[in-house]
Enzyme design. Structure first.
Site, PDB file in Angstrom:
ATOM      1  N   ARG A   1      11.197   3.898   3.168  1.00 37.09           N
ATOM      2  CA  ARG A   1      10.798   2.988   4.249  1.00 37.09           C
ATOM      3  C   ARG A   1      12.025   2.176   4.642  1.00 37.09           C
ATOM      4  O   ARG A   1      12.753   1.681   3.773  1.00 37.09           O
ATOM      5  CB  ARG A   1       9.688   2.048   3.784  1.00 37.09           C
ATOM      6  CG  ARG A   1       9.461   0.907   4.759  1.00 37.09           C
ATOM      7  CD  ARG A   1       8.235   0.091   4.424  1.00 37.09           C
ATOM      8  NE  ARG A   1       7.014   0.811   4.749  1.00 37.09           N
ATOM      9  CZ  ARG A   1       5.821   0.231   4.784  1.00 37.09           C
ATOM     10  NH1 ARG A   1       5.684  -1.049   4.518  1.00 37.09           N
ATOM     11  NH2 ARG A   1       4.754   0.936   5.086  1.00 37.09           N
TER      12      ARG A   1
ATOM     13  N   ARG B   1       0.778  -1.230   0.000  1.00 36.98           N
ATOM     14  CA  ARG B   1       0.000   0.000   0.000  1.00 36.98           C
ATOM     15  C   ARG B   1       0.812   1.284   0.000  1.00 36.98           C
ATOM     16  O   ARG B   1       0.547   2.205  -0.769  1.00 36.98           O
ATOM     17  CB  ARG B   1      -0.924   0.063   1.228  1.00 36.98           C
ATOM     18  CG  ARG B   1      -2.165  -0.722   1.107  1.00 36.98           C
ATOM     19  CD  ARG B   1      -2.539  -1.316   2.446  1.00 36.98           C
ATOM     20  NE  ARG B   1      -1.626  -2.403   2.722  1.00 36.98           N
ATOM     21  CZ  ARG B   1      -1.863  -3.675   2.371  1.00 36.98           C
ATOM     22  NH1 ARG B   1      -2.997  -3.985   1.824  1.00 36.98           N
ATOM     23  NH2 ARG B   1      -0.970  -4.619   2.596  1.00 36.98           N
ATOM     24  N   THR B   2       1.796   1.349   0.885  1.00 37.21           N
ATOM     25  CA  THR B   2       2.515   2.617   1.035  1.00 37.21           C
ATOM     26  C   THR B   2       3.321   2.901  -0.221  1.00 37.21           C
ATOM     27  O   THR B   2       3.384   4.035  -0.700  1.00 37.21           O
ATOM     28  CB  THR B   2       3.423   2.563   2.284  1.00 37.21           C
ATOM     29  OG1 THR B   2       2.633   2.069   3.356  1.00 37.21           O
ATOM     30  CG2 THR B   2       3.975   3.921   2.642  1.00 37.21           C
TER      31      THR B   2
ATOM     32  N   LYS C   1      26.780  -3.792  -1.885  1.00 36.37           N
ATOM     33  CA  LYS C   1      28.245  -3.848  -2.076  1.00 36.37           C
ATOM     34  C   LYS C   1      28.970  -3.085  -0.971  1.00 36.37           C
ATOM     35  O   LYS C   1      30.166  -2.845  -1.071  1.00 36.37           O
ATOM     36  CB  LYS C   1      28.595  -3.259  -3.449  1.00 36.37           C
ATOM     37  CG  LYS C   1      28.060  -4.092  -4.602  1.00 36.37           C
ATOM     38  CD  LYS C   1      28.554  -3.614  -5.958  1.00 36.37           C
ATOM     39  CE  LYS C   1      27.668  -2.536  -6.538  1.00 36.37           C
ATOM     40  NZ  LYS C   1      28.056  -2.139  -7.891  1.00 36.37           N
TER      41      LYS C   1
ATOM     42  N   HIS D   1       5.062   5.903  11.464  1.00 37.57           N
ATOM     43  CA  HIS D   1       4.562   5.764  10.095  1.00 37.57           C
ATOM     44  C   HIS D   1       3.658   6.976   9.868  1.00 37.57           C
ATOM     45  O   HIS D   1       2.438   6.864   9.823  1.00 37.57           O
ATOM     46  CB  HIS D   1       3.795   4.440   9.982  1.00 37.57           C
ATOM     47  CG  HIS D   1       3.539   3.969   8.582  1.00 37.57           C
ATOM     48  ND1 HIS D   1       3.710   4.763   7.463  1.00 37.57           N
ATOM     49  CD2 HIS D   1       3.127   2.754   8.118  1.00 37.57           C
ATOM     50  CE1 HIS D   1       3.391   4.057   6.394  1.00 37.57           C
ATOM     51  NE2 HIS D   1       3.045   2.839   6.752  1.00 37.57           N
TER      52      HIS D   1
HETATM   53  N1  ASP Z   1       1.615  -1.714   6.899  1.00 36.15           N
HETATM   54  C1  ASP Z   1       1.747  -1.177   8.225  1.00 36.15           C
HETATM   55  C2  ASP Z   1       3.213  -0.890   8.514  1.00 36.15           C
HETATM   56  O1  ASP Z   1       4.028  -1.024   7.628  1.00 36.15           O
HETATM   57  C3  ASP Z   1       1.111  -2.061   9.235  1.00 36.15           C
HETATM   58  C4  ASP Z   1       1.606  -3.492   9.226  1.00 36.15           C
HETATM   59  O2  ASP Z   1       2.495  -3.849   8.443  1.00 36.15           O
HETATM   60  O3  ASP Z   1       1.059  -4.240  10.023  1.00 36.15           O
HETATM   61  O4  ASP Z   1       3.514  -0.502   9.610  1.00 36.15           O
HETATM   62  N1   CP Z   2      -0.389   0.158   5.694  1.00 39.91           N
HETATM   63  C1   CP Z   2       0.822  -0.116   5.156  1.00 39.91           C
HETATM   64  O1   CP Z   2       1.834   0.546   5.450  1.00 39.91           O
HETATM   65  O2   CP Z   2       0.810  -1.100   4.230  1.00 39.91           O
HETATM   66  P1   CP Z   2       2.072  -1.687   3.466  1.00 39.91           P
HETATM   67  O3   CP Z   2       2.992  -2.238   4.524  1.00 39.91           O
HETATM   68  O4   CP Z   2       1.531  -2.706   2.529  1.00 39.91           O
HETATM   69  O5   CP Z   2       2.747  -0.546   2.764  1.00 39.91           O
END
Ligand code: ASP
Ligand code: CP
Length: 358
Positions: free
Chosen positions: A139, A89-90, A118, A172
């Protein structure tokens, strides 16, 4: 205005989060962030502005002419999506947000495919990305890495903004923005978010979305927070301390049914077992009372909503999915609009979009 170029990393790192905020602001942006690193950068005023901008972008994008206007807004900018932790999603919602605004993008989705493999340092990797792009959306499993990289870039010859798309177990912030946007939209014709009760349930100890959203909710009046979890996964002390210091009404509980009965929103979360110190540790915890199913659905108020940052395992039964109070699919789509708003605002296009003729 405070500048990251005028403070050493060591001095900046040791500041409380609220005191870091002025160093991260967009010059002339009236409190909008330039680097978005943690929830403490947002107050009610900039949250409301971002929600309004997201609504505006959503509306403009409905017509072909409007969508073409939006595609021109940032057609001169490029974004790097640097994800060294899994994401659906993110990653995709930031990508879609960039596309809505006409930005071109590049990505690393696995550090094993970049020269970090590397032995290149994070600092050198980030400098490399900043040579080709105008924003980095990152991320990382490492707490505080986005902050360090923001400081490094602001002190380089090519300063560009960083958006934290999830940092370790810590924060987040853009997820919390979409959660707030979802709550605001859900209650906008029902008296608003002030005075509501929000229950968090699941792995509250290691869920970074919980820490960020719990903080953002403190910007609203009299929002009560209930934390429902097995003892081992209860909300961490730093979150409790912030709430206590701010005089927020909160409760720690192990009774999801009771909490559901009195909640306006139930925010379910997944067990974050990727952080287990020994594989399988989490499976020894009894989580059977921390799942939302038909019995909880029957207790939920008619105007209340069920949320989840996703991905889900079995903590929300799929039998809830078609209930109008299940907000998690809409919540996910809201992420695209609020991220488009944040990106546009980061580049200083808030007022031109708000005031455009579409
Ligand atoms: N997608 C969210 C996160 O990356 C929640 C999860 O992974 O449970 O923090
Ligand atoms: N809610 C969220 O961060 O989803 P993803 O980990 O799939 O990005």
């Amino acid at each position: 205005m405070a500048k990251l170029t005028e403070i050493s990393w060591e001095a900046f790192e040791s500041l409380p989060l609220e005191e870091k905020k002025p160093y991260l602001e967009l010059p002339g942006g009236d409190g909008m962030p330039y680097h978005t690193l943690f929830a403490q950068q947002f107050d009610r005023a900039n949250l409301e502005r971002l929600c309004a901008l997201a609504n505006r972008i959503r509306f403009i994008n409905k017509s072909k002419e409007g969508a073409l206007y939006l595609k021109n807004v940032l057609s001169h900018k490029r974004a790097m999506l640097y994800f060294s932790q899994p994401s659906s999603r993110t990653f995709l919602s930031h990508l879609a947000a960039c596309q809505i605004l006409g930005m071109t993008t590049g990505s690393v989705r696995d550090a094993a495919t970049s020269s970090e493999f590397k032995g290149e340092s994070h600092e050198d990797s980030i400098r490399t990305f900043s040579s080709y792009f105008d924003m980095i959306i990152m991320r990382s499993p490492e707490r505080g890495l986005a902050e360090k990289m923001a400081w490094e870039l602001s002190n380089s010859e090519r300063p560009i903004p960083i958006l934290n798309a999830g940092s370790g177990k810590d924060q987040h912030p853009t997820q919390a923005l979409l959660d707030i946007y979802t709550l605001v939209r859900s209650f906008e014709n029902k008296g608003g978010l002030d005075g509501r009760t929000v229950t968090f349930c699941g792995d509250l100890m290691r869920g970074r979305t919980v820490r960020s959203l719990s903080y953002l909710l403190t910007n609203f009046k009299n929002v009560r927070q209930i934390f429902v979890a097995p003892q081992e996964l209860q909300v961490p002390a730093d979150v409790v301390m912030i709430l206590a210091k701010k005089g927020i009404d909160f409760e720690v509980s192990d009774n999801l049914k009771e909490a559901t009965r009195v909640s306006d929103a139930v925010y379910m979360t997944r067990i974050q077992d990727e952080w287990d110190s020994a594989k399988g540790d989490s499976s020894k915890i009894d989580t059977s009372n921390f799942k939302f199913g038909p019995e909880e659905l029957a207790l939920l108020g008619p105007d209340a909503i069920i949320m989840h940052p996703l991905p889900r395992r079995d903590e929300i039964s799929t039998c809830c999915d078609h209930d109008p109070r299940a907000m998690y699919w809409r919540q996910m789509r809201n992420g695209m609009w609020i991220r488009a708003a944040l990106i546009a605002a980061t580049f200083g296009f808030e007022s031109s979009i708000m005031n455009c003729g579409y």
